[in-house]
Design an enzyme around this catalytic site. Structure first.
Site, short mmCIF file in Angstrom:
data_model
loop_
_atom_site.label_atom_id
_atom_site.label_comp_id
_atom_site.label_asym_id
_atom_site.label_seq_id
_atom_site.Cartn_x
_atom_site.Cartn_y
_atom_site.Cartn_z
N SER A 169 -6.64 4.15 6.79
CA SER A 169 -5.73 3.35 5.95
C SER A 169 -6.49 2.21 5.26
CB SER A 169 -4.58 2.76 6.79
OG SER A 169 -5.09 1.97 7.85
N ASN B 182 -0.96 -2.87 17.23
CA ASN B 182 0.47 -2.78 16.91
C ASN B 182 1.08 -4.15 16.60
OD1 ASN B 182 -0.04 -0.16 17.47
ND2 ASN B 182 1.25 -0.03 19.31
N HIS C 2 32.97 -1.42 -22.18
CA HIS C 2 32.86 -0.01 -22.59
C HIS C 2 31.95 0.15 -23.81
CE1 HIS C 2 36.50 0.78 -20.10
NE2 HIS C 2 36.84 -0.43 -20.55
N ASN D 275 8.15 -0.72 -31.80
CA ASN D 275 8.90 -0.26 -30.63
C ASN D 275 8.92 -1.29 -29.50
OD1 ASN D 275 9.37 2.23 -31.89
ND2 ASN D 275 7.43 3.06 -31.13
N GLU E 11 11.04 -1.17 -22.44
CA GLU E 11 11.22 0.20 -21.96
C GLU E 11 10.45 0.42 -20.66
OE1 GLU E 11 11.45 3.16 -25.56
OE2 GLU E 11 10.05 1.56 -26.03
N1 ARG Z 1 -3.58 1.11 10.65
C1 ARG Z 1 -2.45 0.99 11.52
C2 ARG Z 1 -1.20 0.75 10.71
O1 ARG Z 1 -1.30 0.29 9.64
C3 ARG Z 1 -2.64 -0.13 12.47
C4 ARG Z 1 -1.94 0.07 13.76
C5 ARG Z 1 -2.51 1.21 14.44
N2 ARG Z 1 -2.08 1.29 15.77
C6 ARG Z 1 -2.37 2.36 16.51
N3 ARG Z 1 -1.96 2.35 17.70
N4 ARG Z 1 -3.01 3.38 16.02
O2 ARG Z 1 -0.11 1.02 11.16
#
Ligand code: ARG
Length: 487
Positions: free
Chosen positions: A36, A123, A169, A298, A303
């Site tokens: 991520s 978490n 309307h 335009n 838009e």
């Molecule tokens: N990259 C994870 C997210 O955005 C972070 C938390 C990940 N926790 C885990 N137990 N894998 O949710």
């Protein structure tokens, strides 16, 4: 698949924080799929701030030595600097922003860096980062909205004397002041700002201490962290703390409403700028041309605002569906919350940065508006009301006025043009004063009740809005101060 023997780790890239339990290295496909960091690196500043606060708390509680926390803090600050000067390399093998920063910290300061994650899980860490991030974003968007309020009120103040047809309307209904029309949008955007400041209270909750799910087993001090980071409250339930994304969904909803209002207004301005309406002329700087038709100008900005609204509703929908099936507590699905959230943030910010500037440059065609307000029997209700004042039941008065309108349509006349003789035939009860109530100014001024379009009422609305805007500014400044981090 072949099993690697013993402790041997065929990792080529950096070692995973969780590799202890694993015999095999992660497949590269999995690394690519699960990472991520490509999108959550946006949270680096919040992640580092949260970590500094966490480290200070650990030292304060005697879980880390003071010197250890100081080295961690110093290392984290240097990492922030590396990121900001483009010297940091985010690695997808390290999954996310949290592990990238932690790995670099250990690389820089050695083993002591590995103590930072004591009494913390990703978490609760990611929940904290998101809340820190969103708290800032909410205040920025509030600031943008107040900028829009300001332009709106200026434009309304300028146009108190301008009259135009109001529509229901999409048919001409009754004449109104342009300022009154504009102030209707002010009310919408005032609610939007209110929605965000209410949402801010729910964002303003500090989740650290929840750990992975059940709460930390160390004697941590969440209130200490909350204070350092300018949070008003600590999460009251560790399980909710790590699985709650209501605030992200609510932000997308608030953004959706802002876009809804911007989109409706864009649509109206597009209509008004068409030749058929001719109520506004858009500045050249805010329009674009056609690659083929040389005469075209335009309203593309408007838009696009209208078009972008759809994308933000999609973000809201994505988050709702993402969360609806998730049992407690954290599930990896939740990593996907960032993509729609960031998209909604960027879109609403982009729209709110261009719209007020465009609005300032709109030229209102007051002459054309007035001309249109004088045509189309927008005073027919006032004729009926006048008859009511002569003692005629409204239903009958409505029918009489309707017949007068039809007569005028046949004769190609306005109600104001009818002669005494015609009035006597069409509405004998109208009496001699009827001509006096039919003028467009009279019609507008007759609506002299709170929320009505009479000048006095519109000016009152404007005064209140100015006072409100000042209060909102004050509240926003206070909120920003509260979250100005003393780190
Ligand atoms: N990259 C994870 C997210 O955005 C972070 C938390 C990940 N926790 C885990 N137990 N894998 O949710």
């Amino acid at each position: 698949m072949k099993k690697a023997k013993g402790k041997q780790n065929r990792l080529e890239g950096p070692k995973k924080a969780w590799s202890g339990r694993f015999r095999e290295a992660t497949a590269p496909e999995v690394e690519r799929f699960t990472e991520s960091v490509s999108f959550d690196q946006r949270l680096y500043r919040q992640d580092i701030l949260g970590s500094i606060a966490h480290a200070r708390m650990l030292a304060h509680q005697g879980i880390l030595a003071a010197g250890e926390a100081e080295r961690i803090e110093q290392g984290l600050k240097e990492i922030a600097e590396e990121i900001e000067t483009g010297r940091f390399r985010f690695r997808s093998q390290l999954e996310d922003v949290h592990m990238n920063i932690e790995a670099r910290l250990i690389e820089k300061i050695g083993d002591v860096g590995g103590k930072l994650h004591t009494a913390r899980s990703r978490n609760d860490q990611v929940a904290l980062d998101m809340r820190l991030y969103l708290r800032e974003v909410v205040d920025e968007v509030r600031g943008q909205l107040l900028g829009l309020h300001d332009v709106l009120l200026d434009r309304a103040e300028e146009t108190v004397e301008v009259l135009l047809p109001g529509y229901t309307h999409l048919q001409k209904a009754q004449p109104v002041r342009l300022a009154h029309h504009l102030m209707a949008y002010y009310q919408m955007f005032a609610r939007d700002e209110q929605r965000l400041s209410q949402l801010r209270e729910r964002v303003d909750v500090m989740p650290l201490g929840a750990g992975a799910i059940a709460g930390s087993g160390y004697p941590v001090n969440p209130s200490f962290v909350a204070k350092l980071l300018g949070f008003s409250r600590v999460a009251p339930n560790s399980m909710d703390a790590v699985s709650d994304r209501d605030f992200a969904i609510e932000f997308c909803y608030a953004a959706s409403m802002i876009l809804l209002h911007l989109s409706r207004w864009s649509e109206e301005l597009i209509l008004w700028s068409s030749e058929a309406f001719g109520f506004v002329t858009l500045a050249d700087a805010f329009c674009t041309g056609s690659s083929m038709m040389p005469q075209k100008k335009n309203p593309d900005v408007l838009e696009l605002v209208r078009g972008k609204a759809g994308g933000v509703y999609g973000d809201l929908q994505a988050l709702l569906v993402l969360m609806k099936g998730l049992p407690l507590t954290y599930q990896r699905d939740m990593q996907e919350d960032k993509v729609p959230l960031f998209h909604a943030v960027d879109t609403v910010a982009a729209c709110l940065s261009v719209f007020p500037v465009l609005l300032r440059s709109v030229h209102f065609e007051a002459g054309r508006m007035r001309l249109e307000a004088e045509q189309g029997f927008l005073n027919a209700t006032d004729l009926a009301d006048h008859l009511v004042r002569q003692g005629i039941p409204f239903r009958r008065a409505h029918a009489v006025a309707g017949r007068a309108v039809r007569y005028c349509l046949d004769k190609d006349k306005k109600l104001e043009d009818l002669t005494r003789r015609e009035w006597e035939r069409l509405a004998p009860d109208a009496g001699p004063g009827v001509e006096r109530i039919l003028g467009i100014e009279k019609v507008v001024e007759a609506r002299n009740i709170p929320g009505g379009t009479a000048k006095r009422q519109v000016l009152r609305q404007l005064r209140r809005a100015r006072a409100e805007l000042q209060k909102r500014r004050g509240r926003l400044e206070k909120d920003k101060e509260k979250s100005a981090l003393g780190l």
